[in-house]
Scaffold this motif. Sequence first.
Motif, PDB file in Angstrom:
ATOM      1  N   ILE A 127       0.835  -1.204   0.000  1.00 21.14           N
ATOM      2  CA  ILE A 127       0.000   0.000   0.000  1.00 21.14           C
ATOM      3  C   ILE A 127       0.870   1.255   0.000  1.00 21.14           C
ATOM      4  O   ILE A 127       0.587   2.227  -0.709  1.00 21.14           O
ATOM      5  CB  ILE A 127      -0.951  -0.027   1.209  1.00 21.14           C
ATOM      6  CG1 ILE A 127      -1.988  -1.146   1.033  1.00 21.14           C
ATOM      7  CG2 ILE A 127      -1.649   1.323   1.381  1.00 21.14           C
ATOM      8  CD1 ILE A 127      -2.872  -1.379   2.243  1.00 21.14           C
ATOM      9  N   SER A 128       1.960   1.212   0.747  1.00 22.30           N
ATOM     10  CA  SER A 128       2.848   2.381   0.795  1.00 22.30           C
ATOM     11  C   SER A 128       3.493   2.654  -0.552  1.00 22.30           C
ATOM     12  O   SER A 128       3.888   3.793  -0.845  1.00 22.30           O
ATOM     13  CB  SER A 128       3.929   2.177   1.858  1.00 22.30           C
ATOM     14  OG  SER A 128       4.877   1.190   1.452  1.00 22.30           O
ATOM     15  N   GLN A 129       3.595   1.604  -1.393  1.00 24.55           N
ATOM     16  CA  GLN A 129       4.206   1.773  -2.719  1.00 24.55           C
ATOM     17  C   GLN A 129       3.197   2.101  -3.816  1.00 24.55           C
ATOM     18  O   GLN A 129       3.582   2.282  -4.967  1.00 24.55           O
ATOM     19  CB  GLN A 129       4.992   0.506  -3.098  1.00 24.55           C
ATOM     20  CG  GLN A 129       6.203   0.293  -2.239  1.00 24.55           C
ATOM     21  CD  GLN A 129       7.178  -0.724  -2.810  1.00 24.55           C
ATOM     22  OE1 GLN A 129       8.136  -1.082  -2.155  1.00 24.55           O
ATOM     23  NE2 GLN A 129       6.973  -1.182  -4.040  1.00 24.55           N
ATOM     24  N   GLY A 130       1.906   2.140  -3.440  1.00 30.89           N
ATOM     25  CA  GLY A 130       0.922   2.581  -4.425  1.00 30.89           C
ATOM     26  C   GLY A 130      -0.192   1.611  -4.743  1.00 30.89           C
ATOM     27  O   GLY A 130      -1.023   1.893  -5.620  1.00 30.89           O
ATOM     28  N   ALA A 131      -0.254   0.479  -4.066  1.00 29.16           N
ATOM     29  CA  ALA A 131      -1.351  -0.464  -4.316  1.00 29.16           C
ATOM     30  C   ALA A 131      -2.681   0.213  -3.991  1.00 29.16           C
ATOM     31  O   ALA A 131      -2.832   0.843  -2.939  1.00 29.16           O
ATOM     32  CB  ALA A 131      -1.179  -1.721  -3.467  1.00 29.16           C
ATOM     33  N   VAL A 132      -3.656   0.089  -4.898  1.00 24.87           N
ATOM     34  CA  VAL A 132      -4.960   0.734  -4.703  1.00 24.87           C
ATOM     35  C   VAL A 132      -6.004  -0.241  -4.181  1.00 24.87           C
ATOM     36  O   VAL A 132      -7.122   0.165  -3.828  1.00 24.87           O
ATOM     37  CB  VAL A 132      -5.448   1.387  -6.013  1.00 24.87           C
ATOM     38  CG1 VAL A 132      -4.547   2.559  -6.388  1.00 24.87           C
ATOM     39  CG2 VAL A 132      -5.518   0.372  -7.143  1.00 24.87           C
ATOM     40  N   ALA A 133      -5.649  -1.535  -4.144  1.00 22.37           N
ATOM     41  CA  ALA A 133      -6.541  -2.553  -3.579  1.00 22.37           C
ATOM     42  C   ALA A 133      -5.702  -3.784  -3.264  1.00 22.37           C
ATOM     43  O   ALA A 133      -4.618  -3.977  -3.831  1.00 22.37           O
ATOM     44  CB  ALA A 133      -7.666  -2.897  -4.541  1.00 22.37           C
ATOM     45  N   VAL A 134      -6.217  -4.607  -2.346  1.00 24.75           N
ATOM     46  CA  VAL A 134      -5.518  -5.827  -1.949  1.00 24.75           C
ATOM     47  C   VAL A 134      -6.505  -6.982  -1.918  1.00 24.75           C
ATOM     48  O   VAL A 134      -7.613  -6.848  -1.381  1.00 24.75           O
ATOM     49  CB  VAL A 134      -4.874  -5.673  -0.538  1.00 24.75           C
ATOM     50  CG1 VAL A 134      -4.229  -6.990  -0.103  1.00 24.75           C
ATOM     51  CG2 VAL A 134      -3.854  -4.541  -0.522  1.00 24.75           C
ATOM     52  N   LEU A 135      -6.097  -8.100  -2.519  1.00 23.94           N
ATOM     53  CA  LEU A 135      -6.801  -9.366  -2.316  1.00 23.94           C
ATOM     54  C   LEU A 135      -5.963 -10.169  -1.348  1.00 23.94           C
ATOM     55  O   LEU A 135      -4.794 -10.459  -1.611  1.00 23.94           O
ATOM     56  CB  LEU A 135      -6.952 -10.138  -3.638  1.00 23.94           C
ATOM     57  CG  LEU A 135      -7.898  -9.563  -4.679  1.00 23.94           C
ATOM     58  CD1 LEU A 135      -7.998 -10.516  -5.874  1.00 23.94           C
ATOM     59  CD2 LEU A 135      -9.277  -9.318  -4.093  1.00 23.94           C
ATOM     60  N   SER A 136      -6.546 -10.544  -0.223  1.00 29.14           N
ATOM     61  CA  SER A 136      -5.827 -11.244   0.832  1.00 29.14           C
ATOM     62  C   SER A 136      -6.395 -12.648   0.993  1.00 29.14           C
ATOM     63  O   SER A 136      -7.585 -12.822   1.287  1.00 29.14           O
ATOM     64  CB  SER A 136      -5.955 -10.466   2.144  1.00 29.14           C
ATOM     65  OG  SER A 136      -5.323 -11.146   3.208  1.00 29.14           O
ATOM     66  N   GLU A 137      -5.540 -13.644   0.782  1.00 30.99           N
ATOM     67  CA  GLU A 137      -6.015 -15.032   0.830  1.00 30.99           C
ATOM     68  C   GLU A 137      -6.372 -15.437   2.253  1.00 30.99           C
ATOM     69  O   GLU A 137      -5.628 -15.186   3.206  1.00 30.99           O
ATOM     70  CB  GLU A 137      -4.954 -15.978   0.286  1.00 30.99           C
ATOM     71  CG  GLU A 137      -5.435 -17.419   0.190  1.00 30.99           C
ATOM     72  CD  GLU A 137      -4.476 -18.313  -0.572  1.00 30.99           C
ATOM     73  OE1 GLU A 137      -4.946 -19.155  -1.357  1.00 30.99           O
ATOM     74  OE2 GLU A 137      -3.255 -18.165  -0.385  1.00 30.99           O
ATOM     75  N   THR A 138      -7.538 -16.089   2.405  1.00 32.20           N
ATOM     76  CA  THR A 138      -7.949 -16.634   3.687  1.00 32.20           C
ATOM     77  C   THR A 138      -8.246 -18.116   3.547  1.00 32.20           C
ATOM     78  O   THR A 138      -8.677 -18.569   2.480  1.00 32.20           O
ATOM     79  CB  THR A 138      -9.195 -15.913   4.244  1.00 32.20           C
ATOM     80  OG1 THR A 138      -9.569 -16.527   5.480  1.00 32.20           O
ATOM     81  CG2 THR A 138     -10.377 -16.007   3.276  1.00 32.20           C
ATOM     82  N   THR A 139      -7.975 -18.851   4.597  1.00 35.36           N
ATOM     83  CA  THR A 139      -8.287 -20.287   4.616  1.00 35.36           C
ATOM     84  C   THR A 139      -9.619 -20.560   5.316  1.00 35.36           C
ATOM     85  O   THR A 139     -10.018 -21.721   5.458  1.00 35.36           O
ATOM     86  CB  THR A 139      -7.170 -21.062   5.334  1.00 35.36           C
ATOM     87  OG1 THR A 139      -7.012 -20.545   6.664  1.00 35.36           O
ATOM     88  CG2 THR A 139      -5.847 -20.936   4.579  1.00 35.36           C
TER      89      THR A 139
END
Length: 508
Positions: free
Chosen positions: A61-73
Amino acid sequence: MATPLLSTSLQQLLTTWLVVDIKEVNLTGINLDSRQIVEGDLFVALQGALLDGRIFIDKAISQGAVAVLSETTIESQHGAITYKGNVPIIEFYQLSTILSALAYAFYFPHHDLHKVIAVTGTNGKTTIATLLANCFTLLGKRCAQMGTIGNGVFGQLKSSLNTTLDGISVFSELFDYQIQHQVDYTVMEVSSHGLSQGRVKALPFHSAIFTNLSRDHLDYHGTMACYADAKKRLFKEFPLNHRIINGDDETGIDWIKEFPDAVVYGQNAQQQASTFLQINHIAYQAKGILFSFDSSWGAGDISAPFYGDFNVYNLAAVATQLLLEGISTQQLTDIFPQLTCVPGRMEQYHFDDADITFVVDYAHTPDALEKALSALQKHKDKGRVICAFGCGGDRDKGKRPEMAIIAELFAEMVVLVDDNPRTESAEAIMQDILVGFKRPDAVVKINDRKEAVMHLLATCQPGDIILLAGKGHEDYQIIGETRIHYSDRELLTTLQAQYNKKDKEACL
């Protein structure tokens, strides 16, 4: 890899799998590696076997990501959204399973991908992929390749750590080849690891070539049956236009029965399939090989500046794919003599004054070593075939004595050298190999590869051929956890230049 040529909304990208109730987010890139994130990217945070990508969300995010998909189990968390500032972090259940399809949807939303040809099998993948790319280039087609020796447009490869890239990088590369280089084809080596891990799961391959199957990667797959099943997924689960199979390989013979549309190459191909290329009359020459063939497209002759039966099969596989693409038998006859040597694949280094030849090859399995040594026995005119090889650390230990048996059987002299010891003791690896020799006292042990080459250069007899096996195109060794620069090819090129200079000075 972000690119200004791409732009899509996060909502549109996810629509097949998940409806997200957030304000519109525009994406210009997608990446697994937080270090490569740039402004506008979607960061995909996977829970890997060795590293949890979620710990890098803040950095992305600090480098410019505008969204995150975070894997969950945890299935119940699927679709949950939290925010870091204005950046949505979306929980995605079993994200790794749809990664390939997600990348395909992002890079090729209209599914207008050029023709991608897959090559799989234990041995021969790199040679077939490179020669096929070489042929397409000679025929005026633009071709890229992806695999062990690198990725890129033919002749302009960038090195890669893995034979098959991760699911996002595969499509990122293909997009670059198509948009920036306007390629007609990409030839891709597809590993059993890549198939098992779903790295190319969504890729609509145009055709697939199976080379052979022999012992390798049992530290990962466990059994030969599981290893074969991983390879077969390419032919069973993908919507191929052509399934090209080696009809002289035991596994290939079984698969031909299972796939009635298979296109078969080999010395018994005509009896196995209605569409075929049958190899006839092989001749082993000082500067290469020559063979004739009959096929569903007519008869012809092929000559090329390579050694060994295995290269006959590699060339036959290439010829079969080209014939399926509408290339004539006469064109094959014309272009095959123009093919160039594949880096680190039976690559020859002649020392004329000493009358000895080093051959650098990637052979690091029992089957590959046997094929390389058998080839040199057929092509040698005088002298001995000498085998210098080792085995990698932290890998399948069962093949170590098997390779010793092969080396002792097919070479007149054996020198054991280090390969990539990794975190194992180099001496312990050599002891594992020595168990396979009937006469271990006759084996020369020189751990340092450069020292071994210098020893052989000083002591070999006229006419000797030395196979320097295991490293091939690689320009490194892994000792402990340190990767150091080393290349058999660079060493021999330097020594050749030094010896040639001495020869010239001696004549003055």
